[in-house]
Scaffold this motif. Sequence first.
Motif, short mmCIF file in Angstrom:
data_model
loop_
_atom_site.label_atom_id
_atom_site.label_comp_id
_atom_site.label_asym_id
_atom_site.label_seq_id
_atom_site.Cartn_x
_atom_site.Cartn_y
_atom_site.Cartn_z
N MET A 80 0.81 -1.20 0.00
CA MET A 80 0.00 0.00 0.00
C MET A 80 0.85 1.26 0.00
O MET A 80 0.34 2.35 -0.12
CB MET A 80 -0.94 0.01 1.21
N GLU A 81 2.16 1.07 0.22
CA GLU A 81 3.06 2.22 0.18
C GLU A 81 3.10 2.79 -1.24
O GLU A 81 3.01 2.07 -2.23
CB GLU A 81 4.46 1.80 0.62
N GLY A 82 3.28 4.10 -1.31
CA GLY A 82 3.45 4.73 -2.60
C GLY A 82 2.14 5.21 -3.21
O GLY A 82 2.16 5.88 -4.23
N GLN A 83 1.03 4.88 -2.61
CA GLN A 83 -0.24 5.33 -3.18
C GLN A 83 -0.47 6.78 -2.81
O GLN A 83 0.16 7.33 -1.92
CB GLN A 83 -1.39 4.47 -2.66
N PHE A 129 -8.35 13.28 11.22
CA PHE A 129 -9.18 12.95 10.05
C PHE A 129 -8.57 13.44 8.74
O PHE A 129 -9.24 13.47 7.71
CB PHE A 129 -10.59 13.53 10.21
N GLY A 130 -7.30 13.82 8.78
CA GLY A 130 -6.64 14.26 7.57
C GLY A 130 -6.37 13.12 6.61
O GLY A 130 -6.48 11.94 6.96
N ALA A 131 -6.02 13.47 5.37
CA ALA A 131 -5.72 12.44 4.36
C ALA A 131 -4.51 11.63 4.79
O ALA A 131 -3.65 12.09 5.55
CB ALA A 131 -5.47 13.10 3.01
N GLY A 132 -4.45 10.38 4.32
CA GLY A 132 -3.33 9.53 4.68
C GLY A 132 -2.91 8.61 3.55
O GLY A 132 -3.56 8.55 2.50
N MET A 133 -1.85 7.86 3.79
CA MET A 133 -1.29 6.98 2.78
C MET A 133 -1.76 5.53 2.94
O MET A 133 -1.52 4.70 2.07
CB MET A 133 0.24 7.02 2.84
N LYS A 134 -2.42 5.25 4.06
CA LYS A 134 -2.84 3.87 4.30
C LYS A 134 -4.35 3.81 4.50
O LYS A 134 -5.02 4.84 4.66
CB LYS A 134 -2.10 3.28 5.50
N LYS A 135 -4.87 2.60 4.54
CA LYS A 135 -6.32 2.42 4.61
C LYS A 135 -6.88 2.82 5.97
O LYS A 135 -7.97 3.37 6.08
CB LYS A 135 -6.68 0.97 4.32
N TYR A 136 -6.10 2.53 7.04
CA TYR A 136 -6.59 2.78 8.39
C TYR A 136 -5.64 3.69 9.15
O TYR A 136 -4.44 3.75 8.88
CB TYR A 136 -6.72 1.46 9.18
N ARG A 137 -6.21 4.38 10.15
CA ARG A 137 -5.40 5.19 11.07
C ARG A 137 -5.87 4.86 12.48
O ARG A 137 -7.06 4.96 12.81
CB ARG A 137 -5.57 6.68 10.79
N GLN A 150 -2.29 10.15 -1.38
CA GLN A 150 -3.01 10.39 -0.13
C GLN A 150 -4.51 10.39 -0.41
O GLN A 150 -4.97 10.88 -1.43
CB GLN A 150 -2.60 11.73 0.48
N GLY A 151 -5.25 9.85 0.56
CA GLY A 151 -6.70 9.79 0.43
C GLY A 151 -7.34 9.67 1.79
O GLY A 151 -6.69 9.70 2.83
N GLU A 152 -8.66 9.51 1.78
CA GLU A 152 -9.41 9.40 3.03
C GLU A 152 -9.08 8.07 3.71
O GLU A 152 -8.96 7.03 3.06
CB GLU A 152 -10.90 9.48 2.75
N VAL A 153 -8.91 8.12 5.01
CA VAL A 153 -8.60 6.91 5.77
C VAL A 153 -9.74 6.62 6.74
O VAL A 153 -10.50 7.51 7.13
CB VAL A 153 -7.28 7.05 6.55
N GLU A 154 -9.84 5.36 7.13
CA GLU A 154 -10.81 4.96 8.15
C GLU A 154 -10.11 5.03 9.50
O GLU A 154 -9.10 4.37 9.72
CB GLU A 154 -11.33 3.55 7.88
N VAL A 155 -10.67 5.84 10.41
CA VAL A 155 -10.01 6.10 11.68
C VAL A 155 -10.58 5.18 12.77
O VAL A 155 -11.80 5.03 12.90
CB VAL A 155 -10.17 7.57 12.10
N ILE A 156 -9.68 4.59 13.51
CA ILE A 156 -10.04 3.76 14.66
C ILE A 156 -9.57 4.47 15.92
O ILE A 156 -8.39 4.79 16.06
CB ILE A 156 -9.40 2.37 14.56
N HIS A 157 -10.49 4.75 16.82
CA HIS A 157 -10.17 5.47 18.05
C HIS A 157 -10.15 4.50 19.23
O HIS A 157 -11.14 3.82 19.51
CB HIS A 157 -11.23 6.55 18.35
#
Length: 514
Positions: A1-4, A77-85, A6-13
């Motif tokens: 998933m590296e190199g993709q 909630f900012g854009a990220g490089m991976k599917k989850y945060r 930035q996009g919306e990520v699903e956040v886990i709190h």
Amino acid sequence: MEGQEQGEVEVIHSWSAPRSLSTSLMYSFAQRDDMEVLDEPLYGSYLKVTGAERPYRDELLSKMDSDGNKVVKDVIFGAGMKKYRYCKHMAKQRLPNLSNELMKKGKHFILIRNPLNILATLQGLCEDLGIPFQMAMLKWESGPKPVDGIWAPWWYKNVHKSTGFKVPQSYCSPFPLALYDLLEQSLPFYNMLRHHRKRTTSSLGPSVPPPALPVPANEKLLVWVGDELLPRESAKVSVLDSVVQGGDAAWEGLRIYKGKIFKLNEHLDRLFDSAKALAFNNVPTREEIQEAIFKTLIANGMFDNAHIRLTLTRGKKVTSGMSPAFNLYGCTLIVLAEWKPPVYDNSQGITLVTATTRRNSPNSIDSKIHHNNLINNILAKIEGNFAKADDAIMLDKDGFVSETNATNIFLVKKGQISTPHADYCLPGITRATVMDLVIHENLVLNERRISLSEFHSADEVWTTGTMGELSPVTMIDGRVIGNGEVGPITRRIQNAYKVLTDSSGIPIPKPVEV
């Protein structure tokens, strides 16, 4: 998933109080190839707003954004490089000034722990979060991590020694009695959170889903226990209560019809008779019990088609044991009201089998005492269940029919109605009501000894009880009763009973708007 891009990520709190497990869990999620991790992103905001002192305060504020809402928007909630945060949060860092978006977006879970021990299930947590479990989450390198916050040298020393999760201890250490008062204060909050957990894990076995209730509306009930109303899951008696120690209690069943409690006074009379026969002390007054019943019904909004299981125990003991001399707290009153239609098929009829378990003789346990020691009836009910019948007929010591495991019983033969003497059975209030109705309908009533074969060859049979009302019986021990349909006299008494329940009873007070 590296190199993709930035996009919306699903956040886990993850929310918790300070504890090593929260850091270990963060390290675990950091091992995933689809996850980025943030260690307490709201820490700067917390220090700035509260003014809390920390040895690393200045360094932290110089490196972390202290504008909480900006952190929520651009970091959490900012854009990220991976599917989850994965965001590790301390519960105290959720301050009132923060945007509601923090709690509305993403998936949240709370780490709670019993003050006596801790249980953790990582794979189950992933299932609850809707993400695939990865084996890599079970191990990590020892030492500091790139995801650590500035505060790590002060707080993470022990966690840095770890390389994975340890098997939980089977037994916790002896509990320090100096903390007993604190345990009493904290356990209700833990139990409240525990009740809302998604998974039903148990240290005694695998996860099992909660069973479906016969009436789903009964999931949220208010139950009277002692001197207060409690939610269903909090409605409990002490393990030192006599009903737990030896089934030492008396009970009544009450049914609610169109805003009225049917035969309330008769049931309370029998409850007090049972309490006196059992030599209960410090019994609540009739007015106190009636008030508790009214409050329970009103609080639940139950004014029709409801049933009450009213229980009066001998009360809590000062120590476990049989002797009533240990009961020094007074009786415990329980008012359990449920939405409950009649439990039998009163339109088509039910089937019965004869149990080998005999009804108690008065020289062992007198059935005139409406007590909670129901093992005799339960054993007969087990026989009925195994035979796939609705209930089981119980005979007396001489082989004559007494009653069923839960109801009184009547038969019709050539237009005359008969019911067993109440020598071995409970003289039920519904039984007495029906006997009066039979006479009122100008029918012949006999109270006598009745053999089992008479029931097999009867024209009609029905049972009576508060919970089931009048239930036609269409088969006993494989013998069809009459023509296998509900008989005319049964219908006639059923109709008379319905008229009576619709028109009589003690009214439930009207609730007052406040």
